[in-house]
Design an enzyme around this catalytic site. Sequence first.
Site, PDB file in Angstrom:
ATOM      1  N   HIS A 147      32.114  42.677  26.996  1.00  0.00           N
ATOM      2  CA  HIS A 147      31.608  43.848  26.270  1.00  0.00           C
ATOM      3  C   HIS A 147      31.687  45.170  27.020  1.00  0.00           C
ATOM      4  O   HIS A 147      31.468  46.225  26.419  1.00  0.00           O
ATOM      5  CB  HIS A 147      30.156  43.642  25.822  1.00  0.00           C
ATOM      6  CG  HIS A 147      29.855  42.335  25.170  1.00  0.00           C
ATOM      7  ND1 HIS A 147      30.539  41.903  24.056  1.00  0.00           N
ATOM      8  CD2 HIS A 147      28.952  41.362  25.473  1.00  0.00           C
ATOM      9  CE1 HIS A 147      30.048  40.719  23.693  1.00  0.00           C
ATOM     10  NE2 HIS A 147      29.102  40.377  24.540  1.00  0.00           N
ATOM     11  N   ASP A 154      33.272  35.208  30.003  1.00  0.00           N
ATOM     12  CA  ASP A 154      32.564  34.315  30.929  1.00  0.00           C
ATOM     13  C   ASP A 154      32.090  33.020  30.284  1.00  0.00           C
ATOM     14  O   ASP A 154      32.258  31.939  30.867  1.00  0.00           O
ATOM     15  CB  ASP A 154      31.401  35.053  31.605  1.00  0.00           C
ATOM     16  CG  ASP A 154      30.511  35.822  30.647  1.00  0.00           C
ATOM     17  OD1 ASP A 154      30.685  35.718  29.414  1.00  0.00           O
ATOM     18  OD2 ASP A 154      29.630  36.558  31.141  1.00  0.00           O
TER      19      ASP A 154
END
Length: 485
Positions: free
Chosen positions: A80, A234
Amino acid sequence: MYLGIDLGTSGIKAMLVDGDFATIGVAHAALTVSRPHPGWSEQAPADWIAGCEAAIGQLAREHPAAMARLQAIGLSGHMHGATLLDASDQVLRPCILWNDGRSGPQCAELTARADFHGIAGNLVMAGFTAPKLLWVAQNEPRIFDRVAKVLLPKDYLRLWLTGEHVAEMSDAAGTLWLDVGKRDWSDELLAATGLSRAQMPRLVEGSDVSGHLRADLAARWGIPRVPVAGGGGDNAATACGMGVMTPGTGFLSLGTSGVLFAATGSYAPNTGDAVHTFCHAVPETWHQMGVILSATDSMTWLSEITGKPVPDLAAQVGDVTAPSPALFLPYLSGERTPLNDPGAAGSLIGLRRASGLPDLAQAVMEGVAMAFADCVHALRKAGTPIEAAWAVGGGARSQAWLRIIASATGLTLLEPEDGDFGAAFGAAKLAAACATGDVSERVFSRPALRAEVVPNANLAEAYAKKYEAYRAAYRPLRDLPGWPA
């Protein structure tokens, strides 16, 4: 040999594995976060490069023969973040990170401009990339006007490693500019943010080749000009490391925040319960996540106010046979799934004069378990089957907590044999897939199972009743006049 690089918020980890995915070497480099104003969270992209160079350089010095046999590199990183580049690839401002909340006011405006829920498959939240860019447009217009490319954090590392502007599907899905079902940029969603496809990187799958290592870096480290895989965000990379690639068994991460991750074979969003729906890091696969913002952080909070170390608090909770008389709402930093309420506040309810530290420690563990139960219900409501999950993260070392979570959620929790199954390991597996073209279970295998934690029938029945109280408590507390301040 394969190299996985994970760009975390607090540091970079480089992990070198062999063809059987045994660890050859690991190197770390610390990073810091800048918070110039309340609610802001930023990092300097130059620090990522310095950390990456230090970590890879350490592996090259300590394992020169192994590094000389390197076949590919894989990347993972926190999602993000908005890394803004000009036409010369110069960074225009510090990267606005995933946990930066300044763009909250822009979320409703974006939601009204385009069908983010249907196309991107997610609610517009301040943590995502798109509202960050609208904030920049409205508050730093001179910088916005110079934006030639927007890269996610790990993809800025890729630019340094390869010279290529490339993103992969799992991370790109967290921008809110990706048509998640079609796995392509959405011109409609980009236009709603004042951007165009020309400002986006090229898209590849996480197991594809995104570019090749620059010749000068290869010479510096004594390695070939190997391909660099697309990699993964991740959580998707962690799933690759755990072999969570098909529906049925997910993973439950009991870290500072909490994640319940499940792979899906199709695009099936559930924005009504604030479920994150993203592409997985391999082709024709998607995933859903329930996210809670304070998991082990809830125990850290209790540790801070009681002066007791977290391990001592965890030791206060033994073989649980009945729920704690206290009820804890773990909304210390607001909540994502299913509330999507950054203003939600934590609460301890049902305290008596006789309430002691063991009651409070157990109540905190149970509150986090109830939050995971919310995630299970939200994923199942979206049609995502999940019956078991690998338990990972620091909190998973507490057997009592795992037993509580299993009984509160109905999930069978799977404990892997000792090993490092984090995002860097998953990135290394994506490097192997990139080099070999193999995306089968041979590469994305599951770890050896050490133990199963199954729900206790009696405790599960008692927790089902407490869960009703947990669900009922949030709204009346949220609606108290003048509270939380």
